[in-house]
Design an enzyme around this catalytic site. Structure first.
Site, PDB file in Angstrom:
ATOM      1  N   ARG A 169       0.840  -1.196   0.000  1.00  0.00           N
ATOM      2  CA  ARG A 169       0.000   0.000   0.000  1.00  0.00           C
ATOM      3  C   ARG A 169       0.876   1.247   0.000  1.00  0.00           C
ATOM      4  O   ARG A 169       0.621   2.205  -0.738  1.00  0.00           O
ATOM      5  CB  ARG A 169      -0.934   0.012   1.209  1.00  0.00           C
ATOM      6  CG  ARG A 169      -2.113  -0.934   1.107  1.00  0.00           C
ATOM      7  CD  ARG A 169      -2.973  -0.877   2.361  1.00  0.00           C
ATOM      8  NE  ARG A 169      -3.601   0.425   2.537  1.00  0.00           N
ATOM      9  CZ  ARG A 169      -4.249   0.784   3.649  1.00  0.00           C
ATOM     10  NH1 ARG A 169      -4.342  -0.060   4.674  1.00  0.00           N
ATOM     11  NH2 ARG A 169      -4.804   1.971   3.739  1.00  0.00           N
ATOM     12  N   CYS A 227      -0.762   6.707   8.630  1.00  0.00           N
ATOM     13  CA  CYS A 227      -1.244   5.398   8.176  1.00  0.00           C
ATOM     14  C   CYS A 227      -2.323   5.645   7.143  1.00  0.00           C
ATOM     15  O   CYS A 227      -2.181   6.528   6.302  1.00  0.00           O
ATOM     16  CB  CYS A 227      -1.748   4.551   9.357  1.00  0.00           C
ATOM     17  SG  CYS A 227      -3.079   5.316  10.311  1.00  0.00           S
TER      18      CYS A 227
END
Length: 264
Positions: A169, A227
């Site tokens: 990611r 995040c």
């Protein structure tokens, strides 16, 4: 074991901060089992700004005070927070309390999975119906970073931004789980997947955590944890505190905000 022994202490409050993962397509079981006496810490609906553009947005002082009072939090409360995944969303609750000036708060290492493994008592979800508390939030300046702070930091390059998402990611090799959110990461950020800090459902020991942070931050820079939406960044914050660091903060909007607002 300590919590099981002390869970009826008069000033101890146990909070269940379970939260379904954005990448999880299974049913949410977070309300099915609880540690006896636990009160649900509703990150999504009570302890986030639900009017915000992005998920899990940091609440203002008044909202946090009101919601904490509602579940019976007092100024003198000793708080232990846990979640149903071991260590996942509970550090977000821990960091919210720390950010609002309440430092007598801890995360239950191993959470509900290790509680169940130990054979301790559980019961079904119960809504808190006790008295309101007298908690008063007082925001600790700098504990959270916002979009303007990140833009300023990218100009100055004084701090180290560390992203807690999985490597694929972070590198933009797979789509983001949130619809229409572009892939990638904040320019100049480093990557340390939060799972690298865990041993099963628990945090790794202090020596192991120190070694991980020394590798990623050899120059001892101030750290900003990011995040997807500000949840797992708080796992890095918890690990940093356990490792002895005190110069760090959490980027509230994280990649969901940055990747939406910017084009590169």
């Amino acid at each position: 074991a300590w919590l099981n022994e002390n869970r009826t202490a008069p000033n101890l409050i146990i909070l269940d901060a379970s939260l379904k993962k954005v990448t999880d397509t299974t049913a949410n079981n977070s309300k099915k089992l609880q540690i006896p006496g636990a009160r649900f810490f509703d990150i999504k609906n009570e302890f986030s700004d639900v009017s915000g553009q992005f998920p899990n947005t940091f609440p203002n002082r008044n909202q946090f005070t009101k919601s904490a009072k509602k579940i019976g939090i007092n100024k003198e409360s000793a708080i232990v927070v846990y979640d149903d995944r071991g260590i996942y969303s509970s550090p977000r609750a821990w960091w919210l309390f720390k950010s609002f000036g309440h430092h007598n708060v801890a995360v239950l290492d191993g959470g509900l999975p290790y509680w169940l493994e130990a054979g301790y008592e559980v019961h079904g979800y119960e809504q808190h119906k006790g008295e309101f508390g007298d908690f008063e939030a007082e925001y600790i300046d700098g504990s959270m970073q916002f979009f303007k702070d990140i833009i300023k930091e990218l100009e100055q390059s004084e701090k180290l931004i560390i992203d807690a998402r999985a490597k694929d990611r972070f590198n933009g090799l797979i789509p983001e789980p949130r619809k229409n959110l572009r892939s990638g990461h904040i320019p100049g950020a480093s990557n340390m997947h939060f799972e690298a800090l865990l041993n099963g459902y628990s945090l790794k020991n202090q020596q192991e955590l120190k070694a991980l942070f020394k590798t990623i931050n050899p120059n001892q820079k101030s750290m900003i944890f990011s995040c997807g939406s500000g949840i797992t960044a708080c796992i890095l914050a918890l690990a940093a505190e356990v490792s002895g660091y005190d110069d760090f903060s959490v980027y509230d909007g994280s990649w969901t905000e940055y990747g939406t607002i910017t084009n590169s």
